[in-house]
Design a protein around this motif. Structure first.
Motif, PDB file in Angstrom:
ATOM      1  N   PRO A 141      29.386  23.822  17.442  1.00 52.57           N
ATOM      2  CA  PRO A 141      30.938  23.904  17.558  1.00 52.57           C
ATOM      3  C   PRO A 141      31.585  23.963  16.471  1.00 52.57           C
ATOM      4  O   PRO A 141      32.646  24.606  16.124  1.00 52.57           O
ATOM      5  N   ALA A 142      31.299  23.042  15.440  1.00 50.07           N
ATOM      6  CA  ALA A 142      31.949  23.106  13.885  1.00 50.07           C
ATOM      7  C   ALA A 142      31.721  24.537  13.391  1.00 50.07           C
ATOM      8  O   ALA A 142      32.865  24.799  12.879  1.00 50.07           O
ATOM      9  N   ASP A 143      30.610  25.000  13.463  1.00 45.94           N
ATOM     10  CA  ASP A 143      30.528  26.333  12.675  1.00 45.94           C
ATOM     11  C   ASP A 143      31.252  27.555  13.529  1.00 45.94           C
ATOM     12  O   ASP A 143      31.710  28.442  12.692  1.00 45.94           O
ATOM     13  N   VAL A 162      41.746  25.171  15.007  1.00 51.86           N
ATOM     14  CA  VAL A 162      41.165  23.856  14.624  1.00 51.86           C
ATOM     15  C   VAL A 162      41.999  22.758  15.808  1.00 51.86           C
ATOM     16  O   VAL A 162      41.169  21.996  16.315  1.00 51.86           O
ATOM     17  N   ALA A 163      43.178  22.937  15.987  1.00 52.44           N
ATOM     18  CA  ALA A 163      43.827  22.020  16.635  1.00 52.44           C
ATOM     19  C   ALA A 163      43.263  21.987  18.247  1.00 52.44           C
ATOM     20  O   ALA A 163      43.000  21.109  18.806  1.00 52.44           O
ATOM     21  N   GLU A 164      43.308  23.319  18.811  1.00 47.28           N
ATOM     22  CA  GLU A 164      42.847  23.597  20.151  1.00 47.28           C
ATOM     23  C   GLU A 164      41.319  23.030  20.553  1.00 47.28           C
ATOM     24  O   GLU A 164      40.931  22.538  21.309  1.00 47.28           O
ATOM     25  N   ALA A 165      40.727  23.464  19.370  1.00 50.46           N
ATOM     26  CA  ALA A 165      39.185  23.173  19.611  1.00 50.46           C
ATOM     27  C   ALA A 165      39.061  21.441  19.495  1.00 50.46           C
ATOM     28  O   ALA A 165      38.084  21.172  20.380  1.00 50.46           O
ATOM     29  N   ASP A 175      33.051  16.454  12.085  1.00 51.83           N
ATOM     30  CA  ASP A 175      32.031  17.719  11.949  1.00 51.83           C
ATOM     31  C   ASP A 175      32.323  18.880  11.435  1.00 51.83           C
ATOM     32  O   ASP A 175      31.692  19.423  10.757  1.00 51.83           O
ATOM     33  N   ILE A 176      33.744  19.280  11.617  1.00 46.15           N
ATOM     34  CA  ILE A 176      34.310  20.317  11.013  1.00 46.15           C
ATOM     35  C   ILE A 176      34.187  20.112   9.418  1.00 46.15           C
ATOM     36  O   ILE A 176      33.984  21.166   8.726  1.00 46.15           O
ATOM     37  N   LYS A 191      43.021  24.476   1.981  1.00 44.33           N
ATOM     38  CA  LYS A 191      44.103  23.908   2.755  1.00 44.33           C
ATOM     39  C   LYS A 191      43.773  23.235   4.181  1.00 44.33           C
ATOM     40  O   LYS A 191      44.742  22.828   4.778  1.00 44.33           O
ATOM     41  N   LEU A 192      42.400  23.514   4.682  1.00 45.37           N
ATOM     42  CA  LEU A 192      42.085  22.948   5.525  1.00 45.37           C
ATOM     43  C   LEU A 192      41.884  21.579   5.947  1.00 45.37           C
ATOM     44  O   LEU A 192      42.108  21.028   7.017  1.00 45.37           O
ATOM     45  N   GLY A 193      41.673  20.941   4.680  1.00 39.46           N
ATOM     46  CA  GLY A 193      41.189  19.616   4.745  1.00 39.46           C
ATOM     47  C   GLY A 193      42.606  18.549   5.561  1.00 39.46           C
ATOM     48  O   GLY A 193      42.388  17.843   6.296  1.00 39.46           O
TER      49      GLY A 193
END
Length: 326
Positions: A141-143, A162-165, A175-176, A191-193
Motif C-alpha cells: 500500500p505505501a509503495d 496521500v489524503a485519500e489513501a 508506513d508511507i 514537501k511530502l513530510g
C-alpha cells in the motif's frame, strides 16, 4: 522461475485456472499445462478466443471487463510483474476504481517489456522489496501511494492521493514515511513530510490540507480541532474556545439530498449555539485571505485581542491587526 499462478494451476488444472481468471489465459499458462501449439492456435483460428495482448487471450466472445483487463496486463508483463501505481492502489482499496485509467504494471529494472495500448510499464531496481504478500502480485500500500506521487504533475495532486489513501484506513502515514526513506529521488519528496504530518493531524482531503496550510497556518490563526465527533457525525474543523465550526466541501452540490444534509448539519450546529462557516474549493484556493478574515472575525467574538499575521502586504488580515472585536 515459478509464477504466482503455478500453485493454482497445479491445484485446479487449466480449466479451473481460466475460470478463476475470468476467462483470461496466457500462452505461458497453457504451455505449463502441457498444451501443444496446435491446440492453442485452434480456438484462435476459429475465433472462439481472441488475443488481448501478445501471448494473452480471452476465451469468450463478449466484451472484456475491467477486471479482465487488469489480469491480462499482468500476464502479458511476464513472471516478474506486479500491479503498481493507481492499479495497485485501487486493488488494495486505497483509491476508488476508475475503469478509464490504463493498467499500471512494474517489472524489475533488468527486464524490458514492450508497451501495449492500455498498459503503462514501469521498471524498478528494488522491485522485489516492494511487493505485498498477496496474489496476484501488487505493490505494498505505501509503495503504491508513492508510485502515484512519483508521477504526479503537481503537489496538490500528490497531496490528494496521500489524503485519500490514508483516509481509507488501509495504509498508515507512518508506513508511507518509512517507504519514503528508500526513495531519495522521488518527485515532491522534500514537501511530502509536512503533508503527511497534516494528514496525521486529521486532514482527510486535499481541501482540508489547503485550508490548514493557506488559511490557518499562513495567517497565524489558532489551530482548530480536526474531525471532531459530535451528533453522530464529524465536523471538519472546530475551534473549541470560540464555538466555531468550519465545514469544507470541494463538491458542487447539485444533488438536493446532499445539499439538505449540509443545511441540516449547519442547523444542528446552530442548535448547539455554534457558528458555522462553510467554504468550498474556490474559497480556499482563490480567496484564502478573505476566509482568514472571516474566521478571525468570529474567533474575536470570544477572544477580542486575538492576533493574526498577514501573508503579504496586500493581505486584508492586515486591516484587522489593530482592531479588537468586530
Amino acid at each position: 522461475m515459478e509464477w504466482w499462478w503455478s500453485g493454482p494451476l497445479r491445484d485446479k488444472g487449466i480449466d479451473g485456472l481460466i475460470h478463476e481468471q475470468g476467462q483470461i489465459v496466457s500462452r505461458a499458462q497453457l504451455l505449463a499445462a502441457a498444451w501443444p501449439d496446435h491446440r492453442i492456435r485452434r480456438p484462435l483460428r476459429n475465433r472462439r478466443w481472441r488475443t488481448v495482448h501478445p501471448g494473452v487471450y480471452v476465451t469468450h466472445t463478449g466484451p472484456i471487463g475491467y477486471g479482465e483487463r487488469l489480469l491480462a496486463a499482468l500476464l502479458y508483463a511476464g513472471p516478474e510483474a506486479a500491479w503498481s501505481h493507481y492499479t495497485a492502489a485501487e486493488q488494495l482499496g486505497l483509491l476508488k476504481p476508475d475503469a478509464n485509467r490504463p493498467v499500471f504494471v512494474t517489472v524489475p529494472e533488468r527486464r524490458k517489456v514492450r508497451q501495449q495500448d492500455g498498459i503503462v510499464i514501469h521498471r524498478d531496481l528494488r522491485w522485489a522489496d516492494r511487493l505485498a504478500p498477496v496474489a496476484p502480485p501488487r505493490r505494498t500500500p505505501a509503495d503504491a501511494v508513492l508510485d502515484i506521487v512519483g508521477i504526479s504533475s503537481s503537489l496538490d495532486h500528490a497531496s490528494a492521493v496521500v489524503a485519500e489513501a490514508c483516509q481509507s484506513g488501509r495504509v498508515a502515514p507512518a508506513d508511507i514515511l518509512s517507504s519514503l526513506a528508500d526513495r531519495p529521488r522521488l518527485r515532491h519528496r522534500g514537501k511530502l513530510g509536512p503533508i503527511i504530518a497534516d494528514v496525521v493531524a486529521g486532514s482527510h482531503s486535499l481541501l482540508e490540507i489547503r485550508y490548514l496550510r493557506d488559511v490557518e497556518r499562513r495567517h497565524g490563526l489558532p489551530r482548530g480541532q480536526r474531525q471532531r465527533a459530535v451528533d453522530n457525525e464529524f465536523t471538519d474543523v472546530f475551534y473549541a474556545g470560540s464555538d466555531l465550526v468550519v465545514e469544507l466541501d470541494g463538491r458542487l452540490h447539485l444533488v438536493p439530498r446532499q445539499r439538505w444534509r449540509d443545511l441540516d448539519r449547519d442547523n444542528r450546529a446552530t442548535l448547539r449555539a455554534e457558528a458555522t462557516l462553510r467554504y468550498g474549493w474556490f474559497d480556499v484556493t482563490n480567496r484564502p485571505c478573505e476566509a482568514a478574515v472571516q474566521v478571525l472575525q468570529v474567533l474575536r467574538r470570544r477572544t477580542p485581542f486575538l492576533t493574526a499575521t498577514p501573508c503579504s502586504p496586500a493581505c486584508p488580515v492586515a486591516d484587522l491587526r489593530n482592531i479588537s472585536a468586530m
